[in-house]
Motif scaffolding. Structure first.
Motif, PDB file in Angstrom:
ATOM      1  N   PRO A 294       0.841  -1.203   0.000  1.00 57.83           N
ATOM      2  CA  PRO A 294       0.000   0.000   0.000  1.00 57.83           C
ATOM      3  C   PRO A 294       0.876   1.252   0.000  1.00 57.83           C
ATOM      4  CG  PRO A 294      -0.027  -1.071   2.152  1.00 57.83           C
ATOM      5  CD  PRO A 294       0.671  -2.005   1.229  1.00 57.83           C
ATOM      6  N   SER A 295       0.699   2.093  -1.003  1.00 57.67           N
ATOM      7  CA  SER A 295       1.585   3.237  -1.189  1.00 57.67           C
ATOM      8  C   SER A 295       0.861   4.558  -0.986  1.00 57.67           C
ATOM      9  CB  SER A 295       2.176   3.201  -2.598  1.00 57.67           C
ATOM     10  OG  SER A 295       2.937   4.366  -2.861  1.00 57.67           O
ATOM     11  N   GLN A 296       1.598   5.515  -0.398  1.00 51.72           N
ATOM     12  CA  GLN A 296       1.117   6.882  -0.288  1.00 51.72           C
ATOM     13  C   GLN A 296       1.985   7.841  -1.108  1.00 51.72           C
ATOM     14  OE1 GLN A 296      -1.564   8.415   1.323  1.00 51.72           O
ATOM     15  NE2 GLN A 296      -2.355   6.328   1.420  1.00 51.72           N
ATOM     16  N   ALA A 297       2.789   7.276  -2.003  1.00 52.36           N
ATOM     17  CA  ALA A 297       3.689   8.085  -2.818  1.00 52.36           C
ATOM     18  C   ALA A 297       3.220   8.097  -4.267  1.00 52.36           C
ATOM     19  CB  ALA A 297       5.111   7.540  -2.695  1.00 52.36           C
ATOM     20  N   ASN A 298       4.088   8.504  -5.181  1.00 50.61           N
ATOM     21  CA  ASN A 298       3.713   8.501  -6.601  1.00 50.61           C
ATOM     22  C   ASN A 298       4.356   7.321  -7.330  1.00 50.61           C
ATOM     23  OD1 ASN A 298       6.340   9.512  -6.614  1.00 50.61           O
ATOM     24  ND2 ASN A 298       5.942  10.949  -8.284  1.00 50.61           N
ATOM     25  N   PHE A 299       4.407   6.215  -6.649  1.00 47.88           N
ATOM     26  CA  PHE A 299       4.906   4.958  -7.191  1.00 47.88           C
ATOM     27  C   PHE A 299       4.311   3.815  -6.362  1.00 47.88           C
ATOM     28  CE2 PHE A 299       7.870   6.420  -3.949  1.00 47.88           C
ATOM     29  CZ  PHE A 299       7.925   5.323  -3.103  1.00 47.88           C
TER      30      PHE A 299
END
Length: 361
Positions: A294-299
Protein backbone atom coordinates in the motif's frame (compact mmCIF):
# COMPACT_ATOMS: atom_id res chain seq x y z
CA UNK A 1 52.86 6.78 -8.02
CA UNK A 2 52.23 9.59 -5.52
CA UNK A 3 48.80 11.19 -5.85
CA UNK A 4 46.09 12.79 -3.69
CA UNK A 5 44.36 10.22 -1.47
CA UNK A 6 40.67 10.46 -0.44
CA UNK A 7 39.79 10.50 3.21
CA UNK A 8 39.44 7.06 4.85
CA UNK A 9 36.15 5.37 4.00
CA UNK A 10 35.28 7.46 0.94
CA UNK A 11 36.18 4.74 -1.57
CA UNK A 12 34.19 2.21 0.46
CA UNK A 13 30.95 4.08 -0.26
CA UNK A 14 28.73 2.56 -2.93
CA UNK A 15 27.63 5.39 -5.26
CA UNK A 16 23.98 6.28 -5.75
CA UNK A 17 22.32 4.33 -8.56
CA UNK A 18 19.60 6.35 -10.36
CA UNK A 19 16.67 4.76 -12.12
CA UNK A 20 17.46 3.52 -15.60
CA UNK A 21 16.33 5.33 -18.74
CA UNK A 22 15.64 3.97 -22.20
CA UNK A 23 18.27 3.99 -24.90
CA UNK A 24 18.80 7.41 -26.56
CA UNK A 25 16.30 7.90 -29.37
CA UNK A 26 14.05 5.08 -28.18
CA UNK A 27 10.36 5.48 -27.43
CA UNK A 28 10.74 3.85 -24.01
CA UNK A 29 8.43 5.27 -21.32
CA UNK A 30 10.42 6.04 -18.17
CA UNK A 31 8.68 4.84 -15.01
CA UNK A 32 11.83 4.48 -12.92
CA UNK A 33 12.41 7.89 -11.32
CA UNK A 34 9.05 8.99 -9.84
CA UNK A 35 8.78 11.99 -12.16
CA UNK A 36 5.59 13.94 -12.86
CA UNK A 37 3.40 12.34 -15.54
CA UNK A 38 1.77 15.72 -16.21
CA UNK A 39 4.95 17.69 -16.75
CA UNK A 40 5.56 20.95 -14.89
CA UNK A 41 3.22 23.73 -13.84
CA UNK A 42 2.67 26.06 -16.84
CA UNK A 43 3.17 28.97 -14.45
CA UNK A 44 6.53 27.54 -13.36
CA UNK A 45 7.61 27.15 -16.98
CA UNK A 46 6.67 30.76 -17.75
CA UNK A 47 8.55 32.03 -14.70
CA UNK A 48 11.64 30.03 -15.64
CA UNK A 49 11.63 31.38 -19.18
CA UNK A 50 11.35 34.94 -17.91
CA UNK A 51 14.23 34.41 -15.49
CA UNK A 52 16.34 32.86 -18.26
CA UNK A 53 16.54 36.28 -19.89
CA UNK A 54 18.84 37.36 -17.03
CA UNK A 55 21.41 34.58 -16.89
CA UNK A 56 24.25 37.08 -16.54
CA UNK A 57 23.07 38.03 -13.02
CA UNK A 58 23.91 36.13 -9.84
CA UNK A 59 20.80 34.80 -8.08
CA UNK A 60 19.71 36.32 -4.78
CA UNK A 61 21.75 34.31 -2.29
CA UNK A 62 19.08 33.35 0.22
CA UNK A 63 16.38 32.36 -2.32
CA UNK A 64 14.18 35.03 -0.74
CA UNK A 65 11.44 35.00 -3.40
CA UNK A 66 11.19 31.22 -3.23
CA UNK A 67 11.19 31.18 0.58
CA UNK A 68 8.46 33.80 0.70
CA UNK A 69 6.29 31.79 -1.70
CA UNK A 70 6.80 28.61 0.33
CA UNK A 71 6.04 30.46 3.56
CA UNK A 72 2.85 31.89 2.07
CA UNK A 73 1.56 28.52 0.80
CA UNK A 74 2.58 26.37 3.75
CA UNK A 75 2.08 28.83 6.60
CA UNK A 76 5.76 28.93 7.58
CA UNK A 77 7.98 31.85 8.55
CA UNK A 78 10.31 32.31 5.53
CA UNK A 79 13.19 32.82 7.97
CA UNK A 80 12.78 29.19 9.06
CA UNK A 81 13.23 27.93 5.48
CA UNK A 82 16.49 27.05 3.74
CA UNK A 83 16.52 26.21 0.04
CA UNK A 84 18.98 23.94 -1.70
CA UNK A 85 20.06 22.45 -5.00
CA UNK A 86 17.59 19.61 -4.57
CA UNK A 87 16.77 18.07 -1.20
CA UNK A 88 19.93 15.95 -1.52
CA UNK A 89 21.96 19.15 -1.12
CA UNK A 90 20.29 19.88 2.20
CA UNK A 91 20.58 16.28 3.43
CA UNK A 92 24.32 16.37 2.69
CA UNK A 93 24.66 19.61 4.63
CA UNK A 94 22.80 18.23 7.64
CA UNK A 95 25.05 15.17 7.67
CA UNK A 96 28.15 17.34 7.41
CA UNK A 97 27.00 19.52 10.31
CA UNK A 98 25.69 16.92 12.75
CA UNK A 99 27.72 13.77 12.03
CA UNK A 100 31.40 13.00 12.44
CA UNK A 101 33.91 10.31 13.26
CA UNK A 102 32.51 7.90 15.86
CA UNK A 103 28.89 9.07 15.47
CA UNK A 104 25.96 6.98 14.30
CA UNK A 105 22.85 7.70 12.22
CA UNK A 106 19.82 5.40 12.27
CA UNK A 107 17.56 4.62 9.33
CA UNK A 108 15.10 2.00 8.10
CA UNK A 109 16.53 -1.00 6.24
CA UNK A 110 14.69 -0.03 3.06
CA UNK A 111 15.06 3.73 3.43
CA UNK A 112 16.33 6.17 0.79
CA UNK A 113 19.72 4.98 -0.49
CA UNK A 114 21.26 8.47 -0.19
CA UNK A 115 21.23 8.28 3.63
CA UNK A 116 24.09 5.75 3.92
CA UNK A 117 26.15 7.74 1.41
CA UNK A 118 25.95 11.06 3.24
CA UNK A 119 26.40 9.41 6.65
CA UNK A 120 29.56 7.57 5.63
CA UNK A 121 30.88 10.62 3.79
CA UNK A 122 30.72 12.49 7.09
CA UNK A 123 32.81 9.76 8.75
CA UNK A 124 29.91 8.33 10.73
CA UNK A 125 28.38 4.85 10.86
CA UNK A 126 24.96 4.03 9.44
CA UNK A 127 22.73 1.75 11.52
CA UNK A 128 19.99 0.04 9.51
CA UNK A 129 16.89 -1.14 11.33
CA UNK A 130 14.78 -4.01 10.03
CA UNK A 131 11.28 -3.18 8.81
CA UNK A 132 8.68 -5.86 9.57
CA UNK A 133 6.57 -6.22 6.45
CA UNK A 134 8.28 -3.23 4.80
CA UNK A 135 6.98 -0.68 7.33
CA UNK A 136 8.93 1.54 9.70
CA UNK A 137 8.90 0.16 13.25
CA UNK A 138 9.12 2.89 15.89
CA UNK A 139 10.09 0.50 18.65
CA UNK A 140 12.88 -0.99 16.54
CA UNK A 141 14.17 2.46 15.58
CA UNK A 142 14.26 3.55 19.21
CA UNK A 143 15.95 0.31 20.26
CA UNK A 144 18.75 1.02 17.77
CA UNK A 145 19.61 4.34 19.41
CA UNK A 146 22.86 4.40 21.39
CA UNK A 147 24.96 7.06 23.06
CA UNK A 148 26.65 7.52 19.68
CA UNK A 149 23.41 8.28 17.80
CA UNK A 150 23.23 11.84 16.47
CA UNK A 151 20.72 11.67 13.58
CA UNK A 152 17.60 9.70 12.62
CA UNK A 153 16.87 9.67 8.88
CA UNK A 154 13.19 9.03 8.18
CA UNK A 155 11.58 9.20 4.73
CA UNK A 156 7.85 9.56 5.23
CA UNK A 157 6.36 8.22 2.97
CA UNK A 158 9.29 5.95 2.37
CA UNK A 159 11.12 5.33 -0.88
CA UNK A 160 10.99 2.63 -2.33
CA UNK A 161 8.19 1.01 -0.31
CA UNK A 162 5.60 3.82 -0.35
CA UNK A 163 4.61 2.99 3.23
CA UNK A 164 4.41 5.67 5.92
CA UNK A 165 4.29 6.41 9.63
CA UNK A 166 1.01 7.98 10.82
CA UNK A 167 1.26 11.22 12.79
CA UNK A 168 0.78 9.49 16.16
CA UNK A 169 3.68 7.11 15.46
CA UNK A 170 5.85 9.98 14.23
CA UNK A 171 5.25 11.80 17.50
CA UNK A 172 5.97 8.63 19.48
CA UNK A 173 9.27 8.27 17.67
CA UNK A 174 10.28 11.82 18.50
CA UNK A 175 9.16 11.49 22.12
CA UNK A 176 11.54 8.54 22.57
CA UNK A 177 14.63 10.43 21.37
CA UNK A 178 17.17 12.37 23.41
CA UNK A 179 17.04 16.12 22.76
CA UNK A 180 20.54 16.04 21.22
CA UNK A 181 19.46 13.67 18.43
CA UNK A 182 18.29 15.36 15.22
CA UNK A 183 15.17 13.81 13.67
CA UNK A 184 15.21 14.48 9.91
CA UNK A 185 11.75 13.98 8.38
CA UNK A 186 12.16 13.61 4.63
CA UNK A 187 8.72 14.42 3.23
CA UNK A 188 9.71 14.23 -0.44
CA UNK A 189 6.40 12.64 -1.47
CA UNK A 190 4.10 14.70 0.76
CA UNK A 191 2.18 16.20 -2.17
CA UNK A 192 0.86 12.75 -3.10
CA UNK A 193 -0.32 11.54 0.31
CA UNK A 194 -4.06 10.97 0.70
CA UNK A 195 -4.09 9.28 4.14
CA UNK A 196 -6.01 11.23 6.78
CA UNK A 197 -3.59 10.34 9.60
CA UNK A 198 -0.45 11.61 7.85
CA UNK A 199 1.59 14.65 8.92
CA UNK A 200 4.41 16.31 6.99
CA UNK A 201 6.05 17.08 10.34
CA UNK A 202 5.67 20.85 10.46
CA UNK A 203 3.95 20.84 13.85
CA UNK A 204 6.87 18.92 15.34
CA UNK A 205 9.37 21.31 13.77
CA UNK A 206 7.55 24.31 15.22
CA UNK A 207 7.33 22.81 18.70
CA UNK A 208 10.75 21.15 19.04
CA UNK A 209 14.41 22.07 18.80
CA UNK A 210 15.65 18.79 17.28
CA UNK A 211 13.39 18.23 14.26
CA UNK A 212 13.73 19.34 10.64
CA UNK A 213 11.49 18.66 7.65
CA UNK A 214 12.96 18.35 4.16
CA UNK A 215 10.94 18.66 0.93
CA UNK A 216 11.53 18.73 -2.82
CA UNK A 217 10.01 20.05 -6.05
CA UNK A 218 11.40 17.11 -8.04
CA UNK A 219 8.24 15.00 -7.77
CA UNK A 220 6.05 17.97 -8.74
CA UNK A 221 7.39 18.37 -12.26
CA UNK A 222 10.62 20.29 -11.62
CA UNK A 223 13.13 17.45 -11.29
CA UNK A 224 15.47 19.07 -13.82
CA UNK A 225 15.51 22.35 -11.89
CA UNK A 226 16.86 20.72 -8.69
CA UNK A 227 14.98 22.59 -5.95
CA UNK A 228 14.79 21.41 -2.36
CA UNK A 229 13.79 23.14 0.85
CA UNK A 230 13.81 22.49 4.57
CA UNK A 231 12.18 23.95 7.65
CA UNK A 232 13.96 23.85 10.97
CA UNK A 233 14.55 25.64 14.27
CA UNK A 234 16.69 28.77 14.31
CA UNK A 235 19.91 27.08 15.42
CA UNK A 236 19.73 24.45 12.65
CA UNK A 237 18.89 27.04 9.99
CA UNK A 238 21.83 29.17 11.16
CA UNK A 239 24.24 26.23 10.96
CA UNK A 240 23.10 25.26 7.45
CA UNK A 241 23.40 28.84 6.19
CA UNK A 242 27.01 28.96 7.45
CA UNK A 243 28.20 26.19 5.12
CA UNK A 244 25.77 26.06 2.18
CA UNK A 245 26.91 27.39 -1.17
CA UNK A 246 26.41 31.16 -1.42
CA UNK A 247 24.32 30.81 -4.61
CA UNK A 248 23.14 27.22 -4.22
CA UNK A 249 19.81 27.67 -6.06
CA UNK A 250 20.00 29.22 -9.52
CA UNK A 251 17.75 32.12 -10.53
CA UNK A 252 15.48 30.23 -13.00
CA UNK A 253 14.95 27.52 -10.38
CA UNK A 254 14.06 30.07 -7.70
CA UNK A 255 11.49 31.74 -9.92
CA UNK A 256 10.05 28.44 -11.21
CA UNK A 257 9.84 27.07 -7.68
CA UNK A 258 8.02 30.13 -6.38
CA UNK A 259 5.48 29.92 -9.23
CA UNK A 260 5.05 26.17 -8.76
CA UNK A 261 4.50 26.54 -5.02
CA UNK A 262 1.71 29.05 -5.62
CA UNK A 263 0.12 26.98 -8.41
CA UNK A 264 -1.90 24.89 -5.97
CA UNK A 265 -4.41 23.99 -8.67
CA UNK A 266 -1.71 22.19 -10.66
CA UNK A 267 -0.45 20.44 -7.53
CA UNK A 268 -3.98 19.23 -6.80
CA UNK A 269 -4.33 18.02 -10.40
CA UNK A 270 -1.14 15.97 -9.97
CA UNK A 271 -2.37 14.56 -6.67
CA UNK A 272 -5.74 13.55 -8.11
CA UNK A 273 -4.19 11.89 -11.17
CA UNK A 274 -1.73 10.03 -9.00
CA UNK A 275 -4.33 8.85 -6.50
CA UNK A 276 -6.58 7.54 -9.26
CA UNK A 277 -3.95 5.56 -11.13
CA UNK A 278 -1.92 4.50 -8.08
CA UNK A 279 -5.01 2.91 -6.58
CA UNK A 280 -6.12 1.47 -9.92
CA UNK A 281 -2.75 -0.12 -10.68
CA UNK A 282 -2.44 -1.47 -7.14
CA UNK A 283 -5.84 -3.14 -7.38
CA UNK A 284 -5.15 -4.51 -10.88
CA UNK A 285 -1.85 -6.13 -9.91
CA UNK A 286 -2.67 -7.45 -6.45
CA UNK A 287 -3.22 -11.19 -6.58
CA UNK A 288 -1.93 -14.59 -5.55
CA UNK A 289 1.46 -14.23 -7.26
CA UNK A 290 1.91 -10.45 -7.12
CA UNK A 291 1.87 -8.37 -3.99
CA UNK A 292 1.60 -4.58 -4.10
CA UNK A 293 2.53 -2.69 -0.96
CA UNK A 294 0.00 0.00 0.00
CA UNK A 295 1.59 3.24 -1.19
CA UNK A 296 1.12 6.88 -0.29
CA UNK A 297 3.69 8.08 -2.82
CA UNK A 298 3.71 8.50 -6.60
CA UNK A 299 4.91 4.96 -7.19
CA UNK A 300 4.09 1.42 -6.11
CA UNK A 301 6.39 -1.41 -5.06
CA UNK A 302 5.44 -4.77 -6.61
CA UNK A 303 6.79 -7.90 -4.93
CA UNK A 304 7.19 -11.09 -6.94
CA UNK A 305 7.54 -14.68 -5.78
CA UNK A 306 11.28 -14.72 -6.47
CA UNK A 307 14.15 -12.49 -7.66
CA UNK A 308 14.20 -14.46 -10.90
CA UNK A 309 10.57 -13.63 -11.66
CA UNK A 310 11.19 -9.96 -10.78
CA UNK A 311 14.14 -9.88 -13.20
CA UNK A 312 12.02 -11.45 -15.92
CA UNK A 313 9.24 -8.94 -15.29
CA UNK A 314 11.73 -6.07 -15.60
CA UNK A 315 12.97 -7.39 -18.94
CA UNK A 316 9.47 -8.10 -20.21
CA UNK A 317 8.34 -4.57 -19.38
CA UNK A 318 11.47 -3.12 -20.98
CA UNK A 319 10.84 -5.11 -24.16
CA UNK A 320 7.32 -3.69 -24.17
CA UNK A 321 8.72 -0.15 -23.92
CA UNK A 322 8.46 0.56 -20.18
CA UNK A 323 11.48 0.95 -17.89
CA UNK A 324 10.86 0.58 -14.15
CA UNK A 325 13.18 0.55 -11.10
CA UNK A 326 14.86 -2.63 -9.92
CA UNK A 327 15.01 -2.51 -6.11
CA UNK A 328 17.64 -5.18 -5.59
CA UNK A 329 20.88 -3.27 -6.31
CA UNK A 330 20.13 -0.13 -4.26
CA UNK A 331 17.67 -1.34 -1.65
CA UNK A 332 18.21 -5.06 -1.18
CA UNK A 333 14.66 -5.99 -2.21
CA UNK A 334 15.68 -8.53 -4.82
CA UNK A 335 12.15 -9.63 -5.64
CA UNK A 336 10.73 -6.13 -6.14
CA UNK A 337 10.12 -3.59 -8.87
CA UNK A 338 9.25 0.04 -8.14
CA UNK A 339 6.87 1.48 -10.73
CA UNK A 340 6.28 5.22 -11.02
CA UNK A 341 2.70 6.32 -11.63
CA UNK A 342 2.52 7.57 -15.22
CA UNK A 343 -0.15 8.27 -17.79
CA UNK A 344 -3.35 6.25 -18.05
CA UNK A 345 -1.99 4.59 -21.18
CA UNK A 346 1.24 3.59 -19.44
CA UNK A 347 -0.54 2.25 -16.36
CA UNK A 348 -2.93 0.13 -18.41
CA UNK A 349 -0.03 -1.23 -20.47
CA UNK A 350 2.06 -2.11 -17.39
CA UNK A 351 -0.90 -3.88 -15.84
CA UNK A 352 -1.55 -5.83 -19.03
CA UNK A 353 2.08 -6.97 -19.32
CA UNK A 354 2.46 -8.04 -15.70
CA UNK A 355 -0.92 -9.76 -15.51
CA UNK A 356 -0.12 -11.68 -18.68
CA UNK A 357 3.12 -12.86 -17.09
CA UNK A 358 1.29 -13.86 -13.92
CA UNK A 359 -1.35 -15.82 -15.79
CA UNK A 360 1.27 -17.60 -17.88
CA UNK A 361 3.08 -19.03 -14.85
Amino acid sequence: MIRPIPQPGILDIAPYLPGKSGKPGSQTVKLSANESPLGASPKALAAMLEAAAHLEIYPEGSSRVLREALGEVHGVDPAAIVCGNGSDDLLHLLAQIYLGEGDEAVMNRYGFSVYPIITKAAGARIVMVDEPDYRADVDALLAAVTERTKVIWLANPNNPTGTYLPEAELRRLHAGLRPDILLVIDSAYAEYVTADDYSVGLDLVRAQQNVVMVRTFSKMGLAAARIGWMVGPDHVVDAVHRIRGPFNVNLPAQMAGAAAARDVAFTEKLRAHNAQWRDWLSAELSGNRLRVLPSQANFILVLFESPEIAARAFTTLLDAGYVVRETGPSYGIDNGLRISIGSEQAMRAVARVLKSMDEAQ
